[in-house]
Design a protein around this motif. Structure first.
Motif: not given
Length: 259
Positions: A44-51, A82-93, A127-131
């Protein structure tokens, strides 16, 4: 000398770990749940930060898109990370959901495995959109290439519903199959996981629309899935927190034996 030093260090760390009481099953599952919450927050913060909340209109031409990212260079760079990190954090969930599903009596292990596999597949679509956004921030590619990178990024973010569809319906099946007196999850959560993927599928045609409710920034393709996904995640967090806090579901079935 070196060996004695290493052994002393090992024993000291071992005593600290034992005395701290930090590394327990319960605390680990709390960490996994926090990881999922942080993943959603970072996205969410990533989408906000890039407008891009809501996403930039798909009807924009190359000049408008290029100017947008030029005006949000710092935000776009931050969003990529942030999107790349968000992708990694989704695994433990996904792992903690799978583990709690395994505690349902007579559950088919395929259900738990499929849920975890769907979660793992989602990681790449996060993660891919983050890249790609990192590419926009990394170098000036000009109008048309920037438009291409932006389009493919938003198509991936909004159009990744099939993995959430599999994950949701798998969870719903597991919940509905629980016939115990005190089920792990309420049937209401199963019903929500059954309906939400249908709402997510409204994004199936975003590649065919530049305007209206079916476009990637429209009411049906974006706002409805976001609302249902947020409520679904909140319900799952609430129910799993309840399960983690309870050592016993009933007098016979123990959820967490290691504390």
């Amino acid at each position: 000398m070196l060996r004695d030093t290493v052994l002393s260090f090992e024993r000291a760390v071992d005593r600290i770990c034992i005395r701290s009481g930090l590394f327990t099953v319960r605390n680990w599952q709390y960490c996994c749940m926090l990881s999922g919450a942080l993943s959603g927050l970072l996205l969410l913060l990533a989408m906000i930060s890039l407008g891009g909340f809501p996403p930039i209109p798909p009807s924009w031409g190359a000049e408008q898109v290029y100017e947008h990212y030029q005006n949000h260079q710092t935000g776009t760079a931050a969003a990529g990370s942030m999107m790349i990190i968000a992708g990694g954090l989704w695994i433990p969930w996904g792992a903690v959901i799978s583990q709690q599903l395994r505690l349902i009596p007579n559950i088919d292990p395929t259900i738990c495995n499929l849920q975890l596999a769907a979660c793992a597949a989602t990681v790449f679509s996060l993660m891919m959109p983050g890249f790609f956004f990192s590419l926009i921030a990394f170098r000036d590619y000009g109008l048309q290439v920037t438009l291409f990178i932006s389009d493919i990024s938003w198509l991936i973010i909004i159009g990744q519903w099939p993995t959430f569809w599999i994950q949701g319906w798998t969870i719903a099946w597991a919940i509905f199959s629980d016939r115990s007196a005190n089920p792990m999850f309420p049937k209401m959560l199963g019903a929500w996981n059954l309906v939400s993927p249908i709402i997510f599928s409204f994004a199936a045609g975003i590649h065919t629309r530049h305007h209206g409710v079916w476009a990637w920034n429209g009411a049906l393709a974006f706002w409805c899935p976001v609302a249902f996904f947020g409520l679904q995640t909140g319900m799952e967090i609430f129910c799993m927190l309840r399960n983690i806090k309870a050592k016993h579901i009933d007098g016979e079935r123990i959820i967490y034996q290691v504390e």
